[in-house]
Design a protein around this motif. Structure first.
Motif, PDB file in Angstrom:
ATOM      1  N   PHE A   1     -96.211  17.384 -39.028  1.00  0.00           N
ATOM      2  CA  PHE A   1     -95.751  17.899 -40.225  1.00  0.00           C
ATOM      3  C   PHE A   1     -96.348  19.361 -40.170  1.00  0.00           C
ATOM      4  N   PHE A   2     -97.348  19.593 -39.908  1.00  0.00           N
ATOM      5  CA  PHE A   2     -97.862  20.911 -40.090  1.00  0.00           C
ATOM      6  C   PHE A   2     -97.609  22.010 -38.895  1.00  0.00           C
TER       7      PHE A   2
ATOM      8  N   GLY B   1     -87.655  20.491 -41.275  1.00  0.00           N
ATOM      9  CA  GLY B   1     -86.607  20.172 -40.301  1.00  0.00           C
ATOM     10  C   GLY B   1     -85.380  20.092 -40.932  1.00  0.00           C
ATOM     11  N   THR B   2     -84.630  19.127 -40.094  1.00  0.00           N
ATOM     12  CA  THR B   2     -83.199  18.931 -40.539  1.00  0.00           C
ATOM     13  C   THR B   2     -82.857  17.464 -40.299  1.00  0.00           C
ATOM     14  N   THR B   3     -81.879  16.639 -40.981  1.00  0.00           N
ATOM     15  CA  THR B   3     -81.681  15.418 -40.900  1.00  0.00           C
ATOM     16  C   THR B   3     -79.950  15.439 -40.554  1.00  0.00           C
ATOM     17  N   GLU B   4     -79.653  16.820 -40.151  1.00  0.00           N
ATOM     18  CA  GLU B   4     -78.087  16.825 -39.987  1.00  0.00           C
ATOM     19  C   GLU B   4     -77.552  16.001 -38.749  1.00  0.00           C
TER      20      GLU B   4
ATOM     21  N   THR C   1     -89.087  23.549 -35.328  1.00  0.00           N
ATOM     22  CA  THR C   1     -88.561  22.812 -36.515  1.00  0.00           C
ATOM     23  C   THR C   1     -88.270  21.407 -36.164  1.00  0.00           C
ATOM     24  N   PHE C   2     -88.404  20.464 -36.894  1.00  0.00           N
ATOM     25  CA  PHE C   2     -88.219  18.850 -36.482  1.00  0.00           C
ATOM     26  C   PHE C   2     -86.734  18.592 -36.741  1.00  0.00           C
TER      27      PHE C   2
ATOM     28  N   GLU D   1     -82.400  14.778 -32.787  1.00  0.00           N
ATOM     29  CA  GLU D   1     -82.808  15.115 -31.374  1.00  0.00           C
ATOM     30  C   GLU D   1     -84.145  14.496 -31.083  1.00  0.00           C
ATOM     31  N   THR D   2     -85.145  14.391 -32.084  1.00  0.00           N
ATOM     32  CA  THR D   2     -86.331  14.057 -31.825  1.00  0.00           C
ATOM     33  C   THR D   2     -87.158  12.762 -32.097  1.00  0.00           C
ATOM     34  N   PHE D   3     -86.428  11.966 -33.179  1.00  0.00           N
ATOM     35  CA  PHE D   3     -87.097  10.996 -33.700  1.00  0.00           C
ATOM     36  C   PHE D   3     -87.220   9.858 -32.370  1.00  0.00           C
ATOM     37  N   ASP D   4     -86.138   9.615 -31.823  1.00  0.00           N
ATOM     38  CA  ASP D   4     -86.118   8.700 -30.850  1.00  0.00           C
ATOM     39  C   ASP D   4     -87.466   8.942 -29.505  1.00  0.00           C
TER      40      ASP D   4
END
Length: 337
Positions: free
Chosen positions: A36-37, A196-199, A109-110, A114-117
Motif C-alpha cells: 500500500f505505501f 493503482g487501477t482495477t481496469e 502503481t498497483f 497484472e499483479t494480483f496473481d
C-alpha cells in the motif's frame, strides 16, 4: 464424544497452533501494508512530474555529451588521445529527447489485473509453511509426550485415529486459509482502488485469479499433509523439520551447485522450487543460454524447456501418496510404545 471434534478442539487449543497462525497472518498483513505505501495512483500530477524528471535526465545527458566532446577535442589537440575517445569527436552527440520516456519515471502503481496473481504466490508459500510446521507439531507432540498411546487405548483403531487427526488438521487449515484469502483479495482490491487501477478485469481475468487461488489452497493442504505424515513417520516433530532442512539445504542447494558445475542443461528442472512455482503460475520457461537456435534473421535464441502445472501436479500427488502411505503403513505395522 466425536473423535473428529475432539481432535479439532485439540488443534485449536494448542498455543503453538495459535502463535504460528498469528505469525503467518501478521507477515501477510505486513506485506499488504508495505504494498500500500510503496504504490500510488497515477494521475496528471504524476505524469507531469515524470515529464519533468525525463527532461532533467535529457538535459543532464546533453550537458555530459558536450563536456565529453570538448574533452575529446582538447585531448586530440594535445596529442594525448587514447581508447577512451573515438577518432572523430563529432560522433559524441547527445541522445534525442524522445529516447527519454516519461513512463520510465512514473512511480510504482498497483495494477490488479497484472499483479494480483503474483501476490498469491507469497500468500500460498507463507500458509504452506505455517501448515507444514503446525501439522508436524500437531502429531509429533502426540508421539513425544505419549498422548498417542493414551488415545489408542480409547480408540484402538490406529489408522482411523491417524486419518481423523489429519482430517481435523486439514479442516483447521482450510478454516483459516479461506477467510485469509478473502481478506487478502479485499486488501489488494482496496490497494488497486486507492493506489493503482482495477481496469481491464474481464471475466477471463477473474477466472484466472480464482484458479490461481485454488491452486494455492491445494498447495497449502498438500504441504500440510506432508509435514503431518513426515512427523508421524518419524514419531517426532524434528523428523519433519529435519527432513525439510536436509532436502532444501543439502538436496536442493547442493544439487543446484553440482548441476551447475557439471553444466547440466536446464538444471532448474531438477529443483523442487521450480515445480512449486510452475504449479502456481501454470508454466515456468527455462532457458539454456549455452545453446543457440539461429533464426532466419541471424538472431541467436536460447533453447527453452517448459515446466507445466500438470507436471507439478504429478510430483505433488506422488509425494503425498508415498509419504502419507508410508506413515500409514508404519502406523499399522510398528508397535506403539
Amino acid at each position: 464424544m466425536s473423535l473428529f471434534r475432539t481432535e479439532l478442539r485439540r488443534l485449536t487449543k494448542r498455543r503453538f497452533t495459535r502463535y504460528m497462525t498469528l505469525l503467518g497472518l501478521l507477515v501477510l498483513a505486513a506485506v499488504v501494508v508495505g504494498v500500500f505505501f510503496t504504490n500510488q495512483k497515477i494521475g496528471a500530477a504524476q505524469y507531469a512530474q515524470a515529464e519533468r524528471e525525463a527532461d532533467q535526465q535529457y538535459q543532464a545527458q546533453v550537458h555530459w555529451s558536450e563536456q565529453e566532446r570538448v574533452a575529446c577535442e582538447q585531448a586530440k589537440t594535445a596529442g594525448t588521445t587514447n581508447n577512451r575517445y573515438p577518432e572523430d569527436c563529432s560522433v559524441i552527440t547527445p541522445p534525442s529527447r524522445d529516447q527519454f520516456s516519461a513512463e520510465w519515471y512514473l512511480p510504482s502503481t498497483f495494477d490488479f489485473r497484472e499483479t494480483f496473481d503474483e501476490t498469491l504466490i507469497p500468500f500460498a508459500a507463507i500458509f504452506a509453511l505455517v501448515g507444514f510446521v503446525v501439522g508436524a507439531s500437531f502429531v509429533g507432540a502426540e508421539w513425544s509426550t505419549g498422548g498417542m498411546m493414551n488415545l489408542l487405548l480409547w480408540r484402538p483403531k490406529r489408522l482411523t485415529v491417524l486419518l481423523t487427526k489429519l482430517a481435523a488438521l486439514l479442516t483447521g487449515m482450510l478454516a483459516v486459509t479461506l477467510p485469509a484469502a478473502v481478506l487478502w483479495f479485499a486488501g489488494f482490491w482496496a490497494i488497486a482502488n486507492f493506489r493503482g487501477t482495477t481496469e481491464k478485469m474481464t471475466s477471463g481475468a477473474w477466472q484466472s485469479s480464482v484458479l490461481t487461488g485454488v491452486r494455492g489452497l491445494v498447495l497449502v493442504l498438500v504441504v500440510t499433509t506432508i509435514g503431518f505424515a513426515l512427523a508421524s513417520l518419524g514419531r517426532h516433530t524434528a523428523m519433519a523439520l529435519g527432513g525439510v532442512v536436509a532436502v532444501m539445504v543439502v538436496g536442493q542447494f547442493g544439487l543446484g551447485i553440482l548441476l551447475s558445475m557439471a553444466g547440466v542443461r536446464f538444471a532448474e528442472a531438477w529443483l523442487l522450487p521450480t515445480y512449486m512455482l510452475a504449479w502456481m503460475t501454470k508454466t515456468v520457461k527455462l532457458e539454456d543460454w549455452n545453446s543457440c537456435n539461429a533464426t532466419f534473421s541471424g538472431e541467436c535464441k536460447p533453447a527453452t524447456m517448459d515446466i507445466t502445472w500438470q507436471q507439478s501436479s504429478i510430483l505433488l500427488s506422488v509425494a503425498v501418496v508415498v509419504i502419507l502411505g508410508a506413515s500409514l503403513w508404519v502406523m499399522r505395522r510398528r508397535d506403539i510404545s
